[in-house]
Design a protein around this motif. Structure first.
Motif, PDB file in Angstrom:
ATOM      1  N   LEU A  77       8.515  16.507   3.987  1.00  0.00           N
ATOM      2  CA  LEU A  77       7.841  15.469   4.761  1.00  0.00           C
ATOM      3  C   LEU A  77       8.834  14.838   5.723  1.00  0.00           C
ATOM      4  CD1 LEU A  77       5.849  13.784   1.848  1.00  0.00           C
ATOM      5  CD2 LEU A  77       4.961  15.384   3.555  1.00  0.00           C
ATOM      6  N   ALA A  78       8.351  14.518   6.923  1.00  0.00           N
ATOM      7  CA  ALA A  78       9.275  14.050   7.950  1.00  0.00           C
ATOM      8  C   ALA A  78       9.063  12.577   8.298  1.00  0.00           C
ATOM      9  CB  ALA A  78       9.132  14.914   9.212  1.00  0.00           C
ATOM     10  N   ASN A  79       7.872  12.209   8.677  1.00  0.00           N
ATOM     11  CA  ASN A  79       7.632  10.826   9.098  1.00  0.00           C
ATOM     12  C   ASN A  79       6.162  10.475   8.916  1.00  0.00           C
ATOM     13  OD1 ASN A  79       6.261  11.720  11.606  1.00  0.00           O
ATOM     14  ND2 ASN A  79       8.330  12.432  12.143  1.00  0.00           N
ATOM     15  N   CYS A  80       5.879   9.197   9.140  1.00  0.00           N
ATOM     16  CA  CYS A  80       4.505   8.735   8.966  1.00  0.00           C
ATOM     17  C   CYS A  80       4.224   7.600   9.942  1.00  0.00           C
ATOM     18  CB  CYS A  80       4.250   8.289   7.530  1.00  0.00           C
ATOM     19  SG  CYS A  80       5.135   6.782   7.052  1.00  0.00           S
ATOM     20  N   GLN A  81       2.951   7.323  10.099  1.00  0.00           N
ATOM     21  CA  GLN A  81       2.533   6.203  10.943  1.00  0.00           C
ATOM     22  C   GLN A  81       1.331   5.524  10.279  1.00  0.00           C
ATOM     23  OE1 GLN A  81       3.692   4.809  14.100  1.00  0.00           O
ATOM     24  NE2 GLN A  81       2.324   3.271  13.198  1.00  0.00           N
ATOM     25  N   TRP A  82       1.455   4.168  10.121  1.00  0.00           N
ATOM     26  CA  TRP A  82       0.361   3.371   9.562  1.00  0.00           C
ATOM     27  C   TRP A  82      -0.429   2.705  10.687  1.00  0.00           C
ATOM     28  CZ3 TRP A  82      -1.005   3.196   4.474  1.00  0.00           C
ATOM     29  CH2 TRP A  82      -0.076   3.634   3.526  1.00  0.00           C
ATOM     30  N   GLY A 115     -11.759 -10.681   5.860  1.00  0.00           N
ATOM     31  CA  GLY A 115     -12.640  -9.695   6.477  1.00  0.00           C
ATOM     32  C   GLY A 115     -12.391  -8.309   5.922  1.00  0.00           C
ATOM     33  N   ASN A 116     -12.952  -7.293   6.581  1.00  0.00           N
ATOM     34  CA  ASN A 116     -12.763  -5.897   6.197  1.00  0.00           C
ATOM     35  C   ASN A 116     -11.730  -5.257   7.124  1.00  0.00           C
ATOM     36  OD1 ASN A 116     -14.787  -6.568   4.494  1.00  0.00           O
ATOM     37  ND2 ASN A 116     -16.182  -4.920   5.088  1.00  0.00           N
ATOM     38  N   TYR A 117     -10.774  -4.555   6.548  1.00  0.00           N
ATOM     39  CA  TYR A 117      -9.694  -3.918   7.313  1.00  0.00           C
ATOM     40  C   TYR A 117      -9.698  -2.413   7.030  1.00  0.00           C
ATOM     41  CZ  TYR A 117      -7.727  -8.547   8.275  1.00  0.00           C
ATOM     42  OH  TYR A 117      -7.529  -9.837   8.702  1.00  0.00           O
ATOM     43  N   TRP A 118      -9.565  -1.645   8.129  1.00  0.00           N
ATOM     44  CA  TRP A 118      -9.488  -0.196   8.000  1.00  0.00           C
ATOM     45  C   TRP A 118      -8.012   0.209   8.044  1.00  0.00           C
ATOM     46  CZ3 TRP A 118     -13.243   2.632   6.264  1.00  0.00           C
ATOM     47  CH2 TRP A 118     -13.136   4.031   6.309  1.00  0.00           C
ATOM     48  N   ILE A 119      -7.551   0.777   6.938  1.00  0.00           N
ATOM     49  CA  ILE A 119      -6.149   1.187   6.812  1.00  0.00           C
ATOM     50  C   ILE A 119      -6.085   2.706   6.978  1.00  0.00           C
ATOM     51  CG2 ILE A 119      -4.091   1.140   5.375  1.00  0.00           C
ATOM     52  CD1 ILE A 119      -5.126  -1.629   6.156  1.00  0.00           C
ATOM     53  N   LYS A 120      -5.253   3.164   7.888  1.00  0.00           N
ATOM     54  CA  LYS A 120      -5.116   4.607   8.133  1.00  0.00           C
ATOM     55  C   LYS A 120      -3.654   5.010   8.071  1.00  0.00           C
ATOM     56  CE  LYS A 120      -5.687   6.451  12.295  1.00  0.00           C
ATOM     57  NZ  LYS A 120      -6.336   6.953  13.528  1.00  0.00           N
ATOM     58  N   LEU A 121      -3.414   6.197   7.525  1.00  0.00           N
ATOM     59  CA  LEU A 121      -2.056   6.738   7.406  1.00  0.00           C
ATOM     60  C   LEU A 121      -2.021   8.152   7.954  1.00  0.00           C
ATOM     61  CD1 LEU A 121       0.874   6.770   6.310  1.00  0.00           C
ATOM     62  CD2 LEU A 121      -0.081   7.519   4.100  1.00  0.00           C
ATOM     63  N   GLU A 122      -1.057   8.403   8.831  1.00  0.00           N
ATOM     64  CA  GLU A 122      -0.784   9.753   9.337  1.00  0.00           C
ATOM     65  C   GLU A 122       0.592  10.178   8.826  1.00  0.00           C
ATOM     66  OE1 GLU A 122      -0.939   9.241  13.527  1.00  0.00           O
ATOM     67  OE2 GLU A 122      -3.130   9.342  13.646  1.00  0.00           O
ATOM     68  N   VAL A 123       0.678  11.434   8.353  1.00  0.00           N
ATOM     69  CA  VAL A 123       1.955  11.955   7.831  1.00  0.00           C
ATOM     70  C   VAL A 123       2.209  13.333   8.434  1.00  0.00           C
ATOM     71  CG1 VAL A 123       3.277  12.595   5.783  1.00  0.00           C
ATOM     72  CG2 VAL A 123       1.662  10.680   5.671  1.00  0.00           C
ATOM     73  N   TRP A 182       8.007   3.731   4.730  1.00  0.00           N
ATOM     74  CA  TRP A 182       7.153   4.737   4.104  1.00  0.00           C
ATOM     75  C   TRP A 182       5.925   4.092   3.472  1.00  0.00           C
ATOM     76  CZ3 TRP A 182       6.928   9.658   4.924  1.00  0.00           C
ATOM     77  CH2 TRP A 182       6.267  10.494   4.043  1.00  0.00           C
ATOM     78  N   ASP A 183       6.116   2.937   2.819  1.00  0.00           N
ATOM     79  CA  ASP A 183       5.001   2.158   2.275  1.00  0.00           C
ATOM     80  C   ASP A 183       4.666   1.018   3.234  1.00  0.00           C
ATOM     81  OD1 ASP A 183       4.948   3.737  -0.023  1.00  0.00           O
ATOM     82  OD2 ASP A 183       6.395   2.461  -1.060  1.00  0.00           O
ATOM     83  N   LEU A 184       3.424   0.565   3.187  1.00  0.00           N
ATOM     84  CA  LEU A 184       2.966  -0.502   4.076  1.00  0.00           C
ATOM     85  C   LEU A 184       2.863  -1.812   3.291  1.00  0.00           C
ATOM     86  CD1 LEU A 184       1.730  -1.552   6.757  1.00  0.00           C
ATOM     87  CD2 LEU A 184      -0.517  -0.852   5.849  1.00  0.00           C
ATOM     88  N   ILE A 185       3.529  -2.855   3.790  1.00  0.00           N
ATOM     89  CA  ILE A 185       3.368  -4.198   3.229  1.00  0.00           C
ATOM     90  C   ILE A 185       2.347  -4.927   4.082  1.00  0.00           C
ATOM     91  CG2 ILE A 185       4.498  -6.374   2.675  1.00  0.00           C
ATOM     92  CD1 ILE A 185       7.108  -4.856   2.359  1.00  0.00           C
ATOM     93  N   PHE A 186       1.233  -5.274   3.462  1.00  0.00           N
ATOM     94  CA  PHE A 186       0.100  -5.840   4.193  1.00  0.00           C
ATOM     95  C   PHE A 186      -0.116  -7.280   3.749  1.00  0.00           C
ATOM     96  CE2 PHE A 186      -4.759  -5.970   4.535  1.00  0.00           C
ATOM     97  CZ  PHE A 186      -4.725  -6.349   5.871  1.00  0.00           C
ATOM     98  N   THR A 187      -0.042  -8.225   4.707  1.00  0.00           N
ATOM     99  CA  THR A 187      -0.272  -9.647   4.431  1.00  0.00           C
ATOM    100  C   THR A 187      -1.299 -10.161   5.432  1.00  0.00           C
ATOM    101  OG1 THR A 187       2.034  -9.881   3.707  1.00  0.00           O
ATOM    102  CG2 THR A 187       0.795 -11.906   4.116  1.00  0.00           C
ATOM    103  N   PRO A 188      -2.559 -10.150   5.083  1.00  0.00           N
ATOM    104  CA  PRO A 188      -3.584 -10.601   6.027  1.00  0.00           C
ATOM    105  C   PRO A 188      -3.568 -12.119   6.194  1.00  0.00           C
ATOM    106  CG  PRO A 188      -4.573 -10.113   3.905  1.00  0.00           C
ATOM    107  CD  PRO A 188      -3.135  -9.710   3.797  1.00  0.00           C
ATOM    108  N   THR A 189      -3.932 -12.565   7.371  1.00  0.00           N
ATOM    109  CA  THR A 189      -4.050 -13.995   7.656  1.00  0.00           C
ATOM    110  C   THR A 189      -5.486 -14.403   7.983  1.00  0.00           C
ATOM    111  OG1 THR A 189      -3.501 -13.602   9.988  1.00  0.00           O
ATOM    112  CG2 THR A 189      -1.682 -14.147   8.502  1.00  0.00           C
ATOM    113  N   ILE A 213       0.875  -1.175   0.000  1.00  0.00           N
ATOM    114  CA  ILE A 213       0.000   0.000   0.000  1.00  0.00           C
ATOM    115  C   ILE A 213       0.908   1.220   0.000  1.00  0.00           C
ATOM    116  CG2 ILE A 213      -1.869   1.203   1.167  1.00  0.00           C
ATOM    117  CD1 ILE A 213      -2.634  -1.451   2.455  1.00  0.00           C
ATOM    118  N   GLU A 214       0.884   1.945  -1.087  1.00  0.00           N
ATOM    119  CA  GLU A 214       1.868   2.997  -1.307  1.00  0.00           C
ATOM    120  C   GLU A 214       1.451   4.307  -0.634  1.00  0.00           C
ATOM    121  OE1 GLU A 214       2.240   3.235  -5.495  1.00  0.00           O
ATOM    122  OE2 GLU A 214       3.407   1.380  -5.668  1.00  0.00           O
TER     123      GLU A 214
END
Length: 298
Positions: A55-60, A81-89, A71-78, A35-36
């Motif tokens: 830009l300084a930092n981020c939090q997923w 279902g439905n997942y809520w993805i949030k990004l703060e920068v 910076w990018d999120l690698i997502f591997t669900p196990t 997830i870019e």
């Protein structure tokens, strides 16, 4: 007189990060997706170019739980279902933006099958039966792929398949079910037993003497030797013998046609072969002499 006083100063309003999440699309369970984080920030505002805006930092977050990521999120669900993805920068000047999206994770189909029979003679027809009872959340299956382990495969639009193997050996069969979004595979092994070959030798004897017939030269996996010694095509006739080696007395001299049926008993199949040959039996000579009447000492 005028005692008013005016003072001017500059107030800088720093830009927010222009946050953007890409590739927040539905995926299948156990798949990995990147997830870019394509966030940008305007660092060329007139009068602020000397501020070094960056830009300084981020939090997923996944379902509001912070996760460690670059910076990018690698997502591997196990779990599906439905997942809520949030990004703060954050920018280096402390300005903050947030974005989020919902990702659907589809459950996988759970293919299952069995083989009839799982051990078969070379050249026989193997039947593959679908036994799937658990389907994914990505919709009904649209195709079924059978890979037979011998470079051949079938893509079908109905359950089950048949296949004939041309060479003996163990083959890993892979079965894949595809639905509207996902696919999943399972494997099993089938054993193709080599065909057996009947072979026999015999002694050459005179009429009335038992002939020794030896079938031990047949394939070493042979379990049963059945003989047709009178040429009637029946291997269970009471006049015929059974066994790897036998003795048999033929009723007539000359050429006698015999057949050998060999069998290799598998768990769910029988490999067999029939060979026919002729055995020669020599006729007995007929003794004959004549005499005359003579005087003593003649």
């Amino acid at each position: 007189y005028d005692t008013s006083f005016n003072q001017f100063d500059t107030i800088m309003v720093y830009p927010l990060p222009n946050i953007q999440i890409d590739n927040c699309q539905p995926i299948c369970n156990l798949d990995s997706v990147i997830i870019e984080n394509n966030t940008t920030i305007n660092d060329s505002i007139a009068g602020m170019t000397n501020q070094g805006i960056a830009l300084a930092n981020c939090q997923w977050y996944i379902n509001n739980n912070p996760v460690s990521s670059n910076w990018d999120l690698i997502f591997t669900p196990t779990i599906a279902g439905n997942y809520w993805i949030k990004l703060e920068v954050w920018s280096n000047l402390g300005c903050y933006s947030v974005d989020s999206c919902e990702m659907i994770v589809y459950d996988l189909p759970q293919p299952d099958f069995y083989i009839i029979p799982d051990t078969i003679c070379q050249g026989g027809t193997t039947v593959f039966i679908d036994n799937t009872t658990i389907f994914g959340s990505g919709g009904s299956p649209t195709s079924w792929i059978w890979q037979y382990g011998d470079s051949y495969s079938d893509t079908l639009f109905s359950l089950g398949a048949t296949h004939e193997y041309s060479l003996p050996g163990d083959y890993v069969v892979e079965y894949t079910i595809i639905d509207n979004y996902c696919s999943n595979s399972t494997q099993d092994t089938i054993n193709i037993a080599p065909n057996i070959t009947g072979f026999f030798t015999s002694t050459t004897v005179c009429e009335g003497t038992p002939t020794f017939i030896d079938g031990s030269g047949s394939t070493n996996t042979t379990d049963e030797w059945l003989w047709d010694l009178n040429g009637n095509g029946i291997f269970t006739d009471s006049t015929d013998g059974n066994g790897e080696t036998i003795y048999h007395t033929f009723n007539s001299s000359g050429w006698n046609v015999i057949s050998l049926l060999v069998r290799d008993y598998l768990t769910n199949d029988i490999c067999q072969d029939t060979i026919q040959d002729s055995i020669y039996v020599y006729a007995k000579p007929t003794a004959y002499f004549e005499s005359t009447i003579e005087c003593l000492n003649d």
